[in-house]
Design a protein around this motif. Structure first.
Motif, short mmCIF file in Angstrom:
data_model
loop_
_atom_site.label_atom_id
_atom_site.label_comp_id
_atom_site.label_asym_id
_atom_site.label_seq_id
_atom_site.Cartn_x
_atom_site.Cartn_y
_atom_site.Cartn_z
N PHE A 58 0.83 -1.20 0.00
CA PHE A 58 0.00 0.00 0.00
C PHE A 58 0.87 1.25 0.00
O PHE A 58 0.62 2.19 -0.74
CB PHE A 58 -0.93 -0.01 1.21
CG PHE A 58 -1.70 1.27 1.39
CD1 PHE A 58 -2.75 1.56 0.55
CD2 PHE A 58 -1.35 2.17 2.38
CE1 PHE A 58 -3.47 2.74 0.70
CE2 PHE A 58 -2.06 3.34 2.53
CZ PHE A 58 -3.11 3.63 1.69
N PHE A 59 1.89 1.26 0.83
CA PHE A 59 2.73 2.45 0.92
C PHE A 59 3.60 2.63 -0.31
O PHE A 59 3.87 3.76 -0.72
CB PHE A 59 3.58 2.43 2.18
CG PHE A 59 2.79 2.68 3.43
CD1 PHE A 59 1.89 3.72 3.50
CD2 PHE A 59 2.93 1.86 4.52
CE1 PHE A 59 1.15 3.95 4.64
CE2 PHE A 59 2.20 2.08 5.67
CZ PHE A 59 1.30 3.13 5.73
N SER A 60 4.04 1.55 -0.93
CA SER A 60 4.83 1.71 -2.16
C SER A 60 3.94 2.24 -3.29
O SER A 60 4.38 3.07 -4.08
CB SER A 60 5.49 0.40 -2.56
OG SER A 60 4.53 -0.58 -2.86
N ALA A 61 2.70 1.80 -3.32
CA ALA A 61 1.78 2.34 -4.32
C ALA A 61 1.48 3.81 -4.03
O ALA A 61 1.39 4.62 -4.96
CB ALA A 61 0.48 1.53 -4.32
N LEU A 62 1.35 4.14 -2.76
CA LEU A 62 1.13 5.53 -2.39
C LEU A 62 2.32 6.39 -2.79
O LEU A 62 2.15 7.48 -3.35
CB LEU A 62 0.89 5.63 -0.88
CG LEU A 62 0.75 7.03 -0.30
CD1 LEU A 62 -0.57 7.64 -0.76
CD2 LEU A 62 0.83 6.99 1.20
N ARG A 63 3.52 5.91 -2.52
CA ARG A 63 4.73 6.66 -2.88
C ARG A 63 4.82 6.85 -4.39
O ARG A 63 5.10 7.96 -4.87
CB ARG A 63 5.97 5.93 -2.38
CG ARG A 63 6.17 6.02 -0.91
CD ARG A 63 7.47 5.34 -0.50
NE ARG A 63 7.40 4.99 0.89
CZ ARG A 63 7.55 3.77 1.38
NH1 ARG A 63 7.81 2.78 0.58
NH2 ARG A 63 7.45 3.55 2.66
N VAL A 119 4.78 14.53 0.39
CA VAL A 119 3.36 14.33 0.71
C VAL A 119 3.09 12.86 1.03
O VAL A 119 2.38 12.54 1.98
CB VAL A 119 2.47 14.82 -0.46
CG1 VAL A 119 1.04 14.34 -0.32
CG2 VAL A 119 2.52 16.33 -0.56
N ALA A 120 3.70 11.95 0.27
CA ALA A 120 3.52 10.52 0.54
C ALA A 120 4.07 10.16 1.91
O ALA A 120 3.47 9.37 2.66
CB ALA A 120 4.21 9.69 -0.54
N PHE A 121 5.21 10.74 2.27
CA PHE A 121 5.79 10.48 3.59
C PHE A 121 4.88 10.97 4.69
O PHE A 121 4.67 10.28 5.69
CB PHE A 121 7.17 11.14 3.69
CG PHE A 121 7.77 11.06 5.06
CD1 PHE A 121 8.29 9.87 5.53
CD2 PHE A 121 7.78 12.17 5.89
CE1 PHE A 121 8.83 9.79 6.79
CE2 PHE A 121 8.32 12.11 7.15
CZ PHE A 121 8.86 10.91 7.61
N LEU A 122 4.32 12.17 4.53
CA LEU A 122 3.44 12.72 5.56
C LEU A 122 2.16 11.90 5.70
O LEU A 122 1.69 11.66 6.82
CB LEU A 122 3.12 14.17 5.25
CG LEU A 122 4.31 15.14 5.34
CD1 LEU A 122 3.90 16.53 4.89
CD2 LEU A 122 4.88 15.17 6.74
N VAL A 123 1.61 11.44 4.59
CA VAL A 123 0.41 10.60 4.64
C VAL A 123 0.73 9.27 5.32
O VAL A 123 -0.04 8.78 6.16
CB VAL A 123 -0.16 10.38 3.22
CG1 VAL A 123 -1.22 9.31 3.22
CG2 VAL A 123 -0.70 11.67 2.67
N GLU A 124 1.88 8.68 4.97
CA GLU A 124 2.28 7.41 5.59
C GLU A 124 2.49 7.59 7.09
O GLU A 124 2.09 6.74 7.89
CB GLU A 124 3.57 6.92 4.92
CG GLU A 124 4.06 5.61 5.42
CD GLU A 124 5.31 5.16 4.68
OE1 GLU A 124 6.00 4.28 5.21
OE2 GLU A 124 5.60 5.68 3.59
N LEU A 125 3.10 8.69 7.48
CA LEU A 125 3.33 8.97 8.90
C LEU A 125 2.00 9.12 9.65
O LEU A 125 1.82 8.57 10.75
CB LEU A 125 4.16 10.24 9.04
CG LEU A 125 4.81 10.53 10.37
CD1 LEU A 125 5.85 9.45 10.68
CD2 LEU A 125 5.48 11.88 10.35
N LYS A 126 1.06 9.82 9.04
CA LYS A 126 -0.26 10.00 9.65
C LYS A 126 -0.99 8.68 9.79
O LYS A 126 -1.62 8.40 10.82
CB LYS A 126 -1.07 10.98 8.81
CG LYS A 126 -2.40 11.34 9.40
CD LYS A 126 -3.12 12.36 8.57
CE LYS A 126 -4.48 12.68 9.15
NZ LYS A 126 -5.22 13.64 8.32
N LEU A 127 -0.93 7.83 8.76
CA LEU A 127 -1.59 6.52 8.82
C LEU A 127 -0.94 5.61 9.86
O LEU A 127 -1.63 4.84 10.52
CB LEU A 127 -1.60 5.87 7.45
CG LEU A 127 -2.53 6.50 6.40
CD1 LEU A 127 -2.36 5.83 5.07
CD2 LEU A 127 -3.97 6.41 6.87
#
Length: 133
Positions: A58-63, A119-127
């Motif tokens: 999920f996170f690699s797809a988000l990145r 932005v991907a890092f911040l979303v991943e951190l929030k999740l």
């Protein structure tokens, strides 16, 4: 100059082949070392992985999605900048204008891609924080 390019191409091909063989050899060596470890060190309940609660796919797809979105937005921003600041680019060919345009496009793509990864890092951190609670 052609002789230099031949030498450079051979060196690059040799370097890539060497690194591939080294990668596979080290992989086998690591697997052998893991097999020799005592079982109590490999107990998965004692060892906590940083992202074990969330799927890494999920996170690699988000990145990747944020990176490509940032690159696309960077290209659009670069086009808008070129359209507004370099009208000679669309009417006639000038070498200096062409260099300026390529610099604008390159910078805007890199900035957009970097912003997308942030932005991907911040979303991943929030999740991750939401999953820990």
């Amino acid at each position: 100059m052609d002789e230099l390019m031949i030498v450079a191409n051979v060196a690059i091909i040799f370097g890539v082949m060497y690194k591939l063989f080294e990668l596979y050899a080290k992989r086998k060596e690591r697997i052998m070392l893991i097999e020799k470890l005592p079982p109590e060190l490999l107990d998965k309940e004692k060892v906590k992985c940083p992202n074990s609660s969330s799927p890494s796919g999920f996170f690699s797809a988000l990145r990747m999605g944020c990176l490509f979105l940032g690159i696309g937005l960077g290209l659009i921003a670069g086009y808008c900048i070129v359209y507004n600041t370099q009208p000679a680019y669309f009417s006639n060919y000038d070498h200096h204008v062409n260099e300026t345009v390529s610099l604008i496009y390159g910078a805007s793509v890199l900035i957009g891609g970097g912003i997308g990864l942030i932005v991907a890092f911040l979303v991943e951190l929030k999740l991750n924080k939401k999953n820990e609670e």
